[in-house]
Design a protein around this motif. Structure first.
Motif, short mmCIF file in Angstrom:
data_model
loop_
_atom_site.label_atom_id
_atom_site.label_comp_id
_atom_site.label_asym_id
_atom_site.label_seq_id
_atom_site.Cartn_x
_atom_site.Cartn_y
_atom_site.Cartn_z
N THR A 54 14.85 -1.64 1.48
CA THR A 54 14.55 -0.45 1.28
C THR A 54 14.55 -0.03 0.22
OG1 THR A 54 16.91 -0.11 2.05
CG2 THR A 54 15.38 0.15 3.76
N GLN A 55 15.67 -0.79 -0.54
CA GLN A 55 15.65 -0.35 -2.02
C GLN A 55 14.54 -0.91 -3.32
OE1 GLN A 55 18.84 -2.82 -3.10
NE2 GLN A 55 20.55 -0.97 -2.95
N ALA A 56 13.24 -1.82 -2.18
CA ALA A 56 12.13 -2.65 -2.84
C ALA A 56 11.08 -1.65 -2.60
CB ALA A 56 11.89 -3.54 -2.93
N ARG A 57 11.52 -1.08 -1.98
CA ARG A 57 10.53 -0.26 0.18
C ARG A 57 9.46 0.73 -1.40
NH1 ARG A 57 12.79 2.84 4.39
NH2 ARG A 57 13.77 4.63 1.96
N GLN A 58 9.64 1.90 -1.95
CA GLN A 58 9.33 2.71 -3.13
C GLN A 58 8.00 1.71 -3.88
OE1 GLN A 58 11.80 5.68 -5.43
NE2 GLN A 58 9.74 6.56 -5.78
N LYS A 59 8.79 0.96 -4.51
CA LYS A 59 7.89 -0.19 -5.22
C LYS A 59 7.05 -0.40 -4.68
CE LYS A 59 11.35 -1.14 -9.29
NZ LYS A 59 12.06 -1.73 -10.20
N ALA A 60 7.30 -0.71 -3.69
CA ALA A 60 6.56 -1.63 -2.97
C ALA A 60 5.17 -0.19 -1.97
CB ALA A 60 6.73 -2.19 -1.83
N GLU A 61 5.79 0.56 -1.68
CA GLU A 61 4.74 1.39 -1.18
C GLU A 61 3.70 1.99 -1.80
OE1 GLU A 61 4.11 2.70 2.13
OE2 GLU A 61 5.64 1.15 3.54
N ILE A 62 3.59 2.22 -2.75
CA ILE A 62 3.23 2.62 -4.14
C ILE A 62 1.67 2.09 -3.99
CG2 ILE A 62 4.03 4.29 -5.25
CD1 ILE A 62 4.51 2.23 -7.68
N HIS A 63 1.43 0.94 -3.56
CA HIS A 63 0.39 -0.70 -4.38
C HIS A 63 0.05 -0.52 -2.72
CE1 HIS A 63 0.90 -0.71 -8.43
NE2 HIS A 63 2.25 -0.79 -8.25
N MET A 64 0.35 0.15 -2.00
CA MET A 64 -0.55 -0.80 -0.38
C MET A 64 -0.88 0.65 0.32
SD MET A 64 3.63 -1.92 0.76
CE MET A 64 3.24 -2.45 2.55
N ILE A 65 -2.16 0.17 0.30
CA ILE A 65 -3.19 1.83 0.97
C ILE A 65 -3.38 0.90 2.15
CG2 ILE A 65 -5.43 2.26 0.32
CD1 ILE A 65 -4.54 2.20 -2.35
N TRP A 66 -3.14 1.55 3.00
CA TRP A 66 -3.95 1.20 4.67
C TRP A 66 -5.25 1.56 4.42
CZ3 TRP A 66 -1.20 -1.01 8.62
CH2 TRP A 66 0.22 -1.03 8.17
N GLN A 67 -6.58 0.57 5.09
CA GLN A 67 -7.62 0.89 5.53
C GLN A 67 -7.76 1.99 6.65
OE1 GLN A 67 -9.80 -2.60 4.94
NE2 GLN A 67 -10.00 -2.64 1.93
N VAL A 68 -8.76 3.07 7.34
CA VAL A 68 -8.70 2.87 8.04
C VAL A 68 -9.61 2.68 9.04
CG1 VAL A 68 -9.12 5.11 9.50
CG2 VAL A 68 -7.61 5.44 7.09
N ASN A 69 -9.13 1.95 10.15
CA ASN A 69 -10.28 1.83 11.00
C ASN A 69 -10.06 2.22 12.42
OD1 ASN A 69 -11.42 -0.83 10.03
ND2 ASN A 69 -9.00 -1.75 10.06
N SER A 70 -9.18 2.10 13.45
CA SER A 70 -8.84 2.62 14.64
C SER A 70 -8.58 3.65 14.41
CB SER A 70 -8.05 2.15 15.82
OG SER A 70 -6.87 1.39 15.48
N GLY A 71 -7.69 3.97 13.15
CA GLY A 71 -6.69 4.84 12.59
C GLY A 71 -5.66 4.99 13.09
N SER A 72 -4.98 4.02 13.57
CA SER A 72 -3.63 3.28 14.15
C SER A 72 -1.81 3.75 13.01
CB SER A 72 -3.53 2.28 14.65
OG SER A 72 -3.50 1.13 13.38
N SER A 73 -3.00 4.51 12.13
CA SER A 73 -1.68 4.04 11.07
C SER A 73 -1.18 5.95 10.61
CB SER A 73 -2.15 3.59 9.79
OG SER A 73 -3.23 4.79 9.06
N SER A 74 0.39 6.42 10.36
CA SER A 74 0.64 7.33 10.78
C SER A 74 0.10 8.50 9.04
CB SER A 74 2.48 6.84 9.66
OG SER A 74 2.62 8.51 10.04
N PHE A 75 -0.68 9.58 9.75
CA PHE A 75 -1.38 10.49 8.88
C PHE A 75 -0.25 10.72 8.05
CE2 PHE A 75 -2.60 14.98 8.96
CZ PHE A 75 -3.60 14.52 8.30
N LEU A 76 0.88 10.59 8.47
CA LEU A 76 1.43 12.28 7.39
C LEU A 76 2.73 10.31 6.20
CD1 LEU A 76 3.45 14.71 9.63
CD2 LEU A 76 1.61 14.84 7.35
N TRP A 77 3.13 9.84 7.26
CA TRP A 77 3.91 9.21 5.91
C TRP A 77 3.19 6.89 6.01
CZ3 TRP A 77 7.44 10.81 4.16
CH2 TRP A 77 8.36 12.42 5.03
#
Length: 319
Positions: A54-77
């Motif tokens: 969780t301490q590394a989460r912010q640095k990781a998330e800014i470079h992680m992008i979800w490619q939309v297929n079925s739309g299974s990712s969280s709309f807001l988060w």
């Protein structure tokens, strides 16, 4: 060691979010039953593994992008728009973690009317440009620092190099690492200098940066067996070397760290020592000077007459 630990934590977070596994299932069941992984905070009593992730989460998330297929990712988060999580971009929006992207897809197309009900128009226009992939597979997570979209420790080294070039080039108005290294070096060496210090800096900084990056790479590979560059160490080492070089060449300027002080590029004071020489015995010497202001059209002149001992005989001036 701190940099190495952080790199490993980022890698664990990437695997936790991108790859189904027994550990991923366990962590989600233990910590994320009612919360999205991007929002769940570490609490006293949680494992040290979860804390480091969780301490590394912010640095990781800014470079992680979800490619939309079925739309299974969280709309807001989840960051599926490429602009960050919608919940952080629009704090006034609902914070539900259960709403999925597929709630806004109809017949494999974006439901524009429904999107406009929950987010601003400018973001809706951006979302309408996002391609929807195959509806029968889950959304795919990609790492935006690599060409193939897969996380590697090497990508974090490249990120450190980009940050270093931006750090030292930005204050001088020189673009960072965007193309080839040859293009970058040319942008430094073709920069027009404003004074002697500036000229020295734009000549030596690229050489020092390249040398320190190479040294850091060798240490990473031969000693740590990791490709994670120590950004803080690089920053201070390069700044120190530039400071030493500038102050050796111009000792009276006293430029010091941090780097932002070095790039003030103080003008070098120029002075010329003028000695008045006495005339030959029994003669007098006349010294004159004058100036003209082209804007006002005014001019002035003056002179001084002295004997062979330097005594004043007479002086005059006229405007």
């Amino acid at each position: 060691m701190g940099d190495i630990s952080e790199t490993l934590a980022i890698k664990r977070w990437w695997r936790f979010r991108a790859k189904p596994s027994l550990l991923e299932t366990f962590l989600k069941q233990k910590y994320c039953v009612r919360a999205h992984p991007a929002t769940k905070k570490w609490a006293s009593g949680d494992s040290h593994l979860w804390k480091s992730m969780t301490q590394a989460r912010q640095k990781a998330e800014i470079h992680m992008i979800w490619q939309v297929n079925s739309g299974s990712s969280s709309f807001l988060w989840d960051n599926w728009t490429g602009k960050g999580a919608l919940a952080t971009e629009f704090p006034e929006a609902s914070k539900s973690t259960r709403t999925l992207v597929n709630s806004f897809i109809a017949n494999e197309k974006w439901n524009e009317y429904k999107l406009r009900e929950v987010i601003p128009t400018h973001m809706v226009q951006h979302i309408l440009t996002i391609e929807i992939g195959r509806h029968n597979i889950n959304d795919n997570l990609v790492w935006d620092l690599t060409e193939n979209g897969k996380y590697t420790n090497k990508s974090t080294y490249g990120e450190a190099a980009r940050k270093i070039w931006n750090l030292f080039g930005g204050p001088l108005g020189i673009a960072g690492l965007q193309g080839t290294i040859r293009t970058l070096l040319n942008s430094w060496w073709q920069e027009r200098s404003t004074n002697a210090i500036h000229k020295l800096v734009i000549q030596i900084v690229p050489i020092i940066v390249c040398w320190e990056l190479w040294k850091q790479w060798c240490v990473c590979m031969q000693v740590w067996r990791s490709e994670k560059a120590q950004y803080v160490h690089l920053k201070h080492q390069i700044s120190w070397m530039i400071q030493v070089a500038v102050n050796n060449a111009f000792p009276n300027n006293g430029l010091t760290l941090p780097w932002i002080n070095l790039v003030k590029l103080q003008s070098i004071p120029k002075s010329i020592i003028v000695c008045w020489e006495t005339p030959k015995s029994g003669t007098i010497k006349l010294n004159t000077d004058g100036s003209y202001n082209a804007n006002s059209g005014k001019a002035g002149l003056g002179g001084i007459l002295r004997d062979d001992k330097g005594n004043l005989v007479m002086a005059f001036s006229h405007m």
